[in-house]
Design a protein around this motif. Structure first.
Motif, PDB file in Angstrom:
ATOM      1  N   ALA A  99      45.791  85.588  86.840  1.00  0.00           N
ATOM      2  CA  ALA A  99      45.197  86.624  85.988  1.00  0.00           C
ATOM      3  C   ALA A  99      43.844  86.154  85.449  1.00  0.00           C
ATOM      4  CB  ALA A  99      46.139  86.977  84.841  1.00  0.00           C
ATOM      5  N   GLU A 100      43.816  84.936  84.931  1.00  0.00           N
ATOM      6  CA  GLU A 100      42.573  84.403  84.359  1.00  0.00           C
ATOM      7  C   GLU A 100      41.478  84.291  85.418  1.00  0.00           C
ATOM      8  OE1 GLU A 100      41.197  80.163  82.596  1.00  0.00           O
ATOM      9  OE2 GLU A 100      42.928  81.090  81.584  1.00  0.00           O
ATOM     10  N   ALA A 101      41.828  83.745  86.577  1.00  0.00           N
ATOM     11  CA  ALA A 101      40.837  83.554  87.636  1.00  0.00           C
ATOM     12  C   ALA A 101      40.318  84.889  88.182  1.00  0.00           C
ATOM     13  CB  ALA A 101      41.435  82.720  88.769  1.00  0.00           C
ATOM     14  N   VAL A 137      44.844  80.550 100.339  1.00  0.00           N
ATOM     15  CA  VAL A 137      45.897  81.442 100.827  1.00  0.00           C
ATOM     16  C   VAL A 137      45.238  82.634 101.500  1.00  0.00           C
ATOM     17  CG1 VAL A 137      47.831  82.911 100.150  1.00  0.00           C
ATOM     18  CG2 VAL A 137      47.463  80.727  98.986  1.00  0.00           C
ATOM     19  N   GLU A 138      45.591  82.878 102.747  1.00  0.00           N
ATOM     20  CA  GLU A 138      44.989  83.980 103.493  1.00  0.00           C
ATOM     21  C   GLU A 138      45.656  85.301 103.146  1.00  0.00           C
ATOM     22  OE1 GLU A 138      42.246  84.244 105.434  1.00  0.00           O
ATOM     23  OE2 GLU A 138      41.924  82.220 104.692  1.00  0.00           O
ATOM     24  N   VAL A 139      44.842  86.265 102.732  1.00  0.00           N
ATOM     25  CA  VAL A 139      45.304  87.634 102.503  1.00  0.00           C
ATOM     26  C   VAL A 139      44.109  88.549 102.694  1.00  0.00           C
ATOM     27  CG1 VAL A 139      44.943  87.550  99.988  1.00  0.00           C
ATOM     28  CG2 VAL A 139      46.579  89.182 100.962  1.00  0.00           C
ATOM     29  N   SER A 140      44.333  89.623 103.411  1.00  0.00           N
ATOM     30  CA  SER A 140      43.233  90.554 103.668  1.00  0.00           C
ATOM     31  C   SER A 140      43.188  91.619 102.570  1.00  0.00           C
ATOM     32  CB  SER A 140      43.413  91.229 105.023  1.00  0.00           C
ATOM     33  OG  SER A 140      44.499  92.138 104.973  1.00  0.00           O
ATOM     34  N   PRO A 141      42.013  92.176 102.341  1.00  0.00           N
ATOM     35  CA  PRO A 141      41.928  93.287 101.393  1.00  0.00           C
ATOM     36  C   PRO A 141      42.873  94.425 101.794  1.00  0.00           C
ATOM     37  CG  PRO A 141      39.735  92.476 101.894  1.00  0.00           C
ATOM     38  CD  PRO A 141      40.679  91.781 102.830  1.00  0.00           C
ATOM     39  N   ARG A 142      42.965  94.712 103.090  1.00  0.00           N
ATOM     40  CA  ARG A 142      43.846  95.782 103.569  1.00  0.00           C
ATOM     41  C   ARG A 142      45.288  95.535 103.116  1.00  0.00           C
ATOM     42  NH1 ARG A 142      44.216  99.800 107.000  1.00  0.00           N
ATOM     43  NH2 ARG A 142      42.103  99.554 107.785  1.00  0.00           N
ATOM     44  N   LEU A 157      46.396  93.860 100.535  1.00  0.00           N
ATOM     45  CA  LEU A 157      46.521  94.085  99.086  1.00  0.00           C
ATOM     46  C   LEU A 157      46.504  95.569  98.749  1.00  0.00           C
ATOM     47  CD1 LEU A 157      44.314  91.162  97.834  1.00  0.00           C
ATOM     48  CD2 LEU A 157      46.663  91.586  97.122  1.00  0.00           C
ATOM     49  N   PHE A 158      45.590  96.315  99.336  1.00  0.00           N
ATOM     50  CA  PHE A 158      45.489  97.745  99.039  1.00  0.00           C
ATOM     51  C   PHE A 158      46.745  98.477  99.495  1.00  0.00           C
ATOM     52  CE2 PHE A 158      41.151  96.739  98.145  1.00  0.00           C
ATOM     53  CZ  PHE A 158      40.712  97.725  97.289  1.00  0.00           C
ATOM     54  N   GLU A 159      47.228  98.156 100.688  1.00  0.00           N
ATOM     55  CA  GLU A 159      48.437  98.814 101.185  1.00  0.00           C
ATOM     56  C   GLU A 159      49.643  98.473 100.325  1.00  0.00           C
ATOM     57  OE1 GLU A 159      48.558  97.709 105.333  1.00  0.00           O
ATOM     58  OE2 GLU A 159      47.195  99.335 105.890  1.00  0.00           O
ATOM     59  N   ALA A 160      49.752  97.222  99.892  1.00  0.00           N
ATOM     60  CA  ALA A 160      50.878  96.820  99.043  1.00  0.00           C
ATOM     61  C   ALA A 160      50.852  97.547  97.705  1.00  0.00           C
ATOM     62  CB  ALA A 160      50.858  95.299  98.825  1.00  0.00           C
ATOM     63  N   ALA A 161      49.646  97.854  97.220  1.00  0.00           N
ATOM     64  CA  ALA A 161      49.510  98.561  95.943  1.00  0.00           C
ATOM     65  C   ALA A 161      49.651 100.071  96.113  1.00  0.00           C
ATOM     66  CB  ALA A 161      48.165  98.231  95.302  1.00  0.00           C
ATOM     67  N   GLY A 162      49.770 100.526  97.366  1.00  0.00           N
ATOM     68  CA  GLY A 162      49.876 101.953  97.603  1.00  0.00           C
ATOM     69  C   GLY A 162      48.559 102.684  97.433  1.00  0.00           C
ATOM     70  N   ARG A 163      47.483 101.964  97.629  1.00  0.00           N
ATOM     71  CA  ARG A 163      46.133 102.522  97.467  1.00  0.00           C
ATOM     72  C   ARG A 163      45.495 102.734  98.821  1.00  0.00           C
ATOM     73  NH1 ARG A 163      43.278 101.977  92.824  1.00  0.00           N
ATOM     74  NH2 ARG A 163      42.155 103.630  93.870  1.00  0.00           N
ATOM     75  N   ALA A 215      39.435  91.223  93.526  1.00  0.00           N
ATOM     76  CA  ALA A 215      39.397  89.956  92.775  1.00  0.00           C
ATOM     77  C   ALA A 215      40.644  89.123  93.061  1.00  0.00           C
ATOM     78  CB  ALA A 215      39.260  90.231  91.274  1.00  0.00           C
ATOM     79  N   LEU A 216      41.808  89.761  93.107  1.00  0.00           N
ATOM     80  CA  LEU A 216      43.044  89.034  93.422  1.00  0.00           C
ATOM     81  C   LEU A 216      42.937  88.379  94.793  1.00  0.00           C
ATOM     82  CD1 LEU A 216      45.668  91.595  92.083  1.00  0.00           C
ATOM     83  CD2 LEU A 216      45.217  89.308  91.142  1.00  0.00           C
ATOM     84  N   GLY A 217      42.426  89.130  95.761  1.00  0.00           N
ATOM     85  CA  GLY A 217      42.267  88.585  97.103  1.00  0.00           C
ATOM     86  C   GLY A 217      41.272  87.441  97.146  1.00  0.00           C
ATOM     87  N   ASN A 218      40.164  87.595  96.445  1.00  0.00           N
ATOM     88  CA  ASN A 218      39.154  86.531  96.419  1.00  0.00           C
ATOM     89  C   ASN A 218      39.714  85.247  95.817  1.00  0.00           C
ATOM     90  OD1 ASN A 218      37.236  88.204  97.580  1.00  0.00           O
ATOM     91  ND2 ASN A 218      36.342  88.815  95.617  1.00  0.00           N
ATOM     92  N   VAL A 219      40.482  85.385  94.746  1.00  0.00           N
ATOM     93  CA  VAL A 219      41.074  84.201  94.107  1.00  0.00           C
ATOM     94  C   VAL A 219      42.047  83.532  95.075  1.00  0.00           C
ATOM     95  CG1 VAL A 219      42.625  83.416  92.264  1.00  0.00           C
ATOM     96  CG2 VAL A 219      40.748  84.998  91.739  1.00  0.00           C
TER      97      VAL A 219
END
Length: 147
Positions: free
Chosen positions: A51-53, A91-96, A98-104, A81-85
């Motif tokens: 959260a802080e980062a 840790v590899e994670v794509s923006p796609r 994260l967005f799909e997991a959030a339902g966005r 920001a979560l993905g960048n951190v």
């Protein structure tokens, strides 16, 4: 609001353990499950550190992870920001993902040149034109969210 059609992994879903072990990036994870898995992959990072980062209030992140706050209205900048951190932590994670997991809806790639062109056009418009452009953009965004 948690969508029960998402598949999550963890102690409350024992049938998913074998699949999760076989698939390092399970599809259908909601944001809570995805962030929990990614934090685990960091080895030693906590929700508070994330959260802080990422510049997100800890109670907000904690509510997303505990599924007590819906994720459909998360600011896209917070997801980025979560993905960048996470990527900064190795840790590899794509923006796609994260967005799909959030339902966005997954936003298109950003292009500074196109963004600057849009800003230049906006600044040249009279007040009424600026308002119309904003309304148009908001309608386009609402349509993208609905699809």
């Amino acid at each position: 609001m948690h969508d029960s059609s998402y598949v999550t992994t963890g102690p409350n879903h024992p049938g998913d353990h074998a699949r999760a072990a076989e698939d390092p990036a399970p599809t259908g994870e909601d944001l809570a499950a995805l962030l929990a898995r990614l934090l685990e992959e960091t080895g030693d990072k906590t929700q508070k550190e994330l959260a802080e980062a990422a510049g997100i209030k800890y109670p907000t992140l904690n509510a997303w992870m505990n599924r007590t706050r819906g994720t459909s209205r998360i600011n896209p900048d917070d997801l980025r920001a979560l993905g960048n951190v996470m990527r900064g932590w190795g840790v590899e994670v794509s923006p796609r993902t994260l967005f799909e997991a959030a339902g966005r809806p997954v936003p298109g790639p950003t292009d500074e040149e196109r963004e600057q062109r849009l800003l230049d056009i906006y600044r040249q418009l009279p007040t009424q034109g600026q308002r119309a452009l904003i309304q148009s953009a908001e309608a386009m965004l609402a349509g993208a969210r609905a699809s």
